[in-house]
Write a protein that holds these residues in place. Structure first.
Motif, PDB file in Angstrom:
ATOM      1  N   LYS A 187       0.812  -1.223   0.000  1.00 11.41           N
ATOM      2  CA  LYS A 187       0.000   0.000   0.000  1.00 11.41           C
ATOM      3  C   LYS A 187       0.850   1.280   0.000  1.00 11.41           C
ATOM      4  CE  LYS A 187      -3.882  -2.074   2.459  1.00 11.41           C
ATOM      5  NZ  LYS A 187      -4.753  -2.036   3.633  1.00 11.41           N
ATOM      6  N   TRP A 188       2.177   1.137   0.079  1.00 11.04           N
ATOM      7  CA  TRP A 188       3.050   2.309   0.153  1.00 11.04           C
ATOM      8  C   TRP A 188       3.046   3.100  -1.150  1.00 11.04           C
ATOM      9  CZ3 TRP A 188       8.107   2.513   3.322  1.00 11.04           C
ATOM     10  CH2 TRP A 188       7.867   2.063   4.620  1.00 11.04           C
ATOM     11  N   TYR A 189       3.192   4.398  -1.037  1.00 10.07           N
ATOM     12  CA  TYR A 189       3.254   5.315  -2.164  1.00 10.07           C
ATOM     13  C   TYR A 189       4.470   4.991  -3.038  1.00 10.07           C
ATOM     14  CZ  TYR A 189       3.863   9.834  -4.552  1.00 10.07           C
ATOM     15  OH  TYR A 189       4.035  10.824  -5.480  1.00 10.07           O
ATOM     16  N   LYS A 190       4.231   4.732  -4.330  1.00 10.63           N
ATOM     17  CA  LYS A 190       5.276   4.454  -5.319  1.00 10.63           C
ATOM     18  C   LYS A 190       6.238   3.358  -4.860  1.00 10.63           C
ATOM     19  CE  LYS A 190       5.146   8.789  -7.832  1.00 10.63           C
ATOM     20  NZ  LYS A 190       5.936   9.835  -8.505  1.00 10.63           N
ATOM     21  N   ILE A 191       5.680   2.297  -4.295  1.00 12.37           N
ATOM     22  CA  ILE A 191       6.506   1.234  -3.725  1.00 12.37           C
ATOM     23  C   ILE A 191       7.401   0.567  -4.775  1.00 12.37           C
ATOM     24  CG2 ILE A 191       4.653  -0.496  -3.882  1.00 12.37           C
ATOM     25  CD1 ILE A 191       7.482  -0.283  -1.217  1.00 12.37           C
ATOM     26  N   ASP A 192       6.919   0.364  -6.001  1.00 15.70           N
ATOM     27  CA  ASP A 192       7.742  -0.294  -7.020  1.00 15.70           C
ATOM     28  C   ASP A 192       8.975   0.539  -7.360  1.00 15.70           C
ATOM     29  OD1 ASP A 192       6.084  -2.558  -7.226  1.00 15.70           O
ATOM     30  OD2 ASP A 192       4.728  -1.495  -8.578  1.00 15.70           O
ATOM     31  N   GLU A 193       8.788   1.859  -7.475  1.00 16.20           N
ATOM     32  CA  GLU A 193       9.919   2.752  -7.751  1.00 16.20           C
ATOM     33  C   GLU A 193      10.855   2.811  -6.545  1.00 16.20           C
ATOM     34  OE1 GLU A 193       6.713   3.418  -8.344  1.00 16.20           O
ATOM     35  OE2 GLU A 193       6.461   4.798 -10.021  1.00 16.20           O
ATOM     36  N   LEU A 194      10.279   2.795  -5.359  1.00 21.62           N
ATOM     37  CA  LEU A 194      11.054   2.868  -4.125  1.00 21.62           C
ATOM     38  C   LEU A 194      11.983   1.663  -3.984  1.00 21.62           C
ATOM     39  CD1 LEU A 194      11.480   4.515  -1.535  1.00 21.62           C
ATOM     40  CD2 LEU A 194       9.499   3.364  -0.545  1.00 21.62           C
ATOM     41  N   MET A 195      11.488   0.498  -4.364  1.00 20.37           N
ATOM     42  CA  MET A 195      12.281  -0.725  -4.282  1.00 20.37           C
ATOM     43  C   MET A 195      13.546  -0.660  -5.140  1.00 20.37           C
ATOM     44  SD  MET A 195      11.353  -3.167  -2.303  1.00 20.37           S
ATOM     45  CE  MET A 195      10.090  -3.174  -1.059  1.00 20.37           C
ATOM     46  N   LYS A 196      13.526   0.171  -6.185  1.00 18.08           N
ATOM     47  CA  LYS A 196      14.676   0.282  -7.086  1.00 18.08           C
ATOM     48  C   LYS A 196      15.770   1.179  -6.521  1.00 18.08           C
ATOM     49  CE  LYS A 196      11.707  -0.331 -11.109  1.00 18.08           C
ATOM     50  NZ  LYS A 196      10.945   0.370 -12.143  1.00 18.08           N
TER      51      LYS A 196
END
Length: 194
Positions: free
Chosen positions: A115-124
């Motif tokens: 549910k985190w904001y922009k989690i996919d981008e954050l993981m990078k």
């Protein structure tokens, strides 16, 4: 490359559970430092007796004083407003590109990562480090580094409730935090035992 852990939160107030988590992850992953970083505006509505962002930062500074490798970060308090981890990490990476950041989260946050904001981008852009918390599953489809630590069922809410009812918080927070809470009259301080 310097490796720095970040432990974010409201720290309202900081307690020994936060210090155990930061210290255990620092040693397990051989990080150079772990920064405890209070949010400026908590996602929930503040109670009139809650600490201000500056008071929460002061408490974190007191909590880590004298502990090698643990520091307080005023980054989000200085920025002000509601901070999303994605925005904070982008700003930190721009400011300190030579550092490899590790973002530390508890089991409750692991369960909510999707549910985190922009989690996919954050993981990078950042390595997530997870630690277990009592009463949480601590599972996600996202890649995170898990660190086993001694789990303590302690929360800032429990501490505030203890203070409001005149109970003891000894051994739950560093002594200097208890003193600060009494001096500042936080959380409806009344008859607080040492």
């Amino acid at each position: 490359m310097k490796k720095v852990g970040l432990l974010g939160g409201t720290f309202n107030p900081p307690h020994i559970g936060h210090l155990i988590m930061a210290n255990e992850v620092k040693h397990a992953l051989r990080l150079d430092e772990v920064r405890l970083m209070p949010t400026s505006i908590p996602p929930h509505k503040a109670d009139p007796s809650d600490a201000t962002p500056q008071q929460r930062l002061q408490m974190v500074e007191l909590a880590v004083s004298g502990i090698p490798g643990l520091t307080a970060s005023s980054f989000e308090v200085d920025r002000g407003g509601v901070s999303y981890t994605f925005d904070t990490m982008n700003a930190l990476i721009e400011q300190e590109p030579e550092i490899e950041f590790h973002f530390i989260i508890g089991g409750d946050m692991i369960d909510m990562l999707h549910k985190w904001y922009k989690i996919d981008e954050l993981m990078k852009i950042v390595t997530f480090v997870g630690v277990g918390r009592p009463g949480t599953v601590g599972e996600t489809q996202y890649p995170i580094t898990m660190v086993q630590i001694p789990e303590i069922d302690l929360s800032s809410t429990l501490i505030r409730n203890r203070i409001e009812t005149g109970g003891t918080i000894q051994f739950l927070v560093p002594d200097n935090i208890g003193t600060f809470i009494r001096q500042e009259g936080l959380y409806g301080t009344r008859g607080l035992e040492k």
